[in-house]
Design an enzyme around this catalytic site. Structure first.
Site, PDB file in Angstrom:
ATOM      1  N   CYS A  86       0.826  -1.201   0.000  1.00 46.61           N
ATOM      2  CA  CYS A  86       0.000   0.000   0.000  1.00 46.61           C
ATOM      3  C   CYS A  86       0.873   1.268   0.000  1.00 46.61           C
ATOM      4  O   CYS A  86       1.525   1.532  -0.993  1.00 46.61           O
ATOM      5  CB  CYS A  86      -1.005  -0.045   1.143  1.00 46.61           C
ATOM      6  SG  CYS A  86      -2.425   1.001   0.798  1.00 46.61           S
ATOM      7  N   HIS A 171      -3.218  -4.837   1.662  1.00 41.77           N
ATOM      8  CA  HIS A 171      -2.598  -5.073   2.967  1.00 41.77           C
ATOM      9  C   HIS A 171      -2.399  -6.564   3.175  1.00 41.77           C
ATOM     10  O   HIS A 171      -3.234  -7.242   3.778  1.00 41.77           O
ATOM     11  CB  HIS A 171      -3.449  -4.457   4.077  1.00 41.77           C
ATOM     12  CG  HIS A 171      -3.324  -2.976   4.119  1.00 41.77           C
ATOM     13  ND1 HIS A 171      -2.443  -2.324   4.950  1.00 41.77           N
ATOM     14  CD2 HIS A 171      -3.924  -2.010   3.384  1.00 41.77           C
ATOM     15  CE1 HIS A 171      -2.521  -1.019   4.747  1.00 41.77           C
ATOM     16  NE2 HIS A 171      -3.415  -0.799   3.801  1.00 41.77           N
ATOM     17  N   GLU A 173      -0.566  -7.983   5.123  1.00 42.30           N
ATOM     18  CA  GLU A 173      -0.257  -8.314   6.524  1.00 42.30           C
ATOM     19  C   GLU A 173      -1.523  -8.470   7.358  1.00 42.30           C
ATOM     20  O   GLU A 173      -1.460  -8.877   8.515  1.00 42.30           O
ATOM     21  CB  GLU A 173       0.649  -7.232   7.128  1.00 42.30           C
ATOM     22  CG  GLU A 173      -0.036  -5.920   7.516  1.00 42.30           C
ATOM     23  CD  GLU A 173      -0.391  -5.019   6.340  1.00 42.30           C
ATOM     24  OE1 GLU A 173      -0.297  -5.460   5.175  1.00 42.30           O
ATOM     25  OE2 GLU A 173      -0.787  -3.863   6.593  1.00 42.30           O
TER      26      GLU A 173
END
Ligand code: GLN
Length: 193
Positions: A86, A171, A173
């Site tokens: 991002c 994202h 993660e």
């Protein structure tokens, strides 16, 4: 004693601003040691580096304040694997740190309303599409020949690779799918070996 266990790779996570802790959690769950990077000395001896999501203008100001741009370029020039997600993708582009040869358009899906999830077929990843979480995400508008586009949403490039550098607009993660981090760590291990 037989062979000593291989040392854990040390992966830095740029921790000036943004969502660095979720990256650390995912990296540690996959066996890496993590180190928060705030000043140039934190980059010493790293086997890999993650540039997290957040706000790229704020992150750029932090990079300038801490004189991190040149040390980050030196790290990349040594072939250290890097993953940007991002805002981290934006930081990698030619208008920011210039580590990867592409241009990013910020907030490309729309500023607030276009936070969404979408399946992304990521080239080279087995096990079906990645569920991408997009939060005011960028996309890649143009890229040089050294950049391979790994995934798209609605015809827009949202995942790319250049040598051992990876950029994803979503994202990776967040959520439970850790395959992007596994791919990145496989390159960290290969380069460190
Ligand atoms: N829109 C942010 C920027 O331009 C990136 C958003 C994110 O990292 N989730 O920096």
């Amino acid at each position: 004693m037989t062979d000593a266990a291989p040392e854990k790779p040390v992966v830095g996570v740029l921790a000036l601003q943004g969502g660095f802790e979720a990256h650390e959690r995912m990296l540690r769950s996959l066996g890496a040691t993590t180190r928060q990077v705030r000043v140039p000395a934190d980059l010493e001896g790293l086997d890999g580096l993650v540039l997290p999501g957040g706000e790229s203008t704020t992150m750029t100001l932090g990079v300038e304040r801490e004189s991190l741009a040149e040390p980050l370029r030196a790290l990349a020039a040594r072939g250290t694997p890097i993953l940007g997600s991002c805002a981290g993708l934006i930081m990698l582009d030619t208008d920011h740190l210039g580590l990867m040869d592409f241009r990013a358009e910020r907030n490309a899906f729309g500023r607030q309303i276009r936070s969404f999830e979408s399946d992304v077929d990521v080239r080279g990843l087995e096990g079906g599409p990645v569920r991408g979480i997009f939060i005011r995400a960028p996309w890649i508008t143009e890229h040089g020949p050294g950049v391979e586009i790994l995934g798209e949403v609605d015809g827009h490039a949202v995942a790319a690779r250049q040598a051992d550098m990876f950029a994803v607009a979503f994202h990776a993660e967040l959520g439970h799918d850790d395959r992007i981090h596994r791919l990145f760590l496989s390159r960290v291990a290969a380069v460190a070996a």
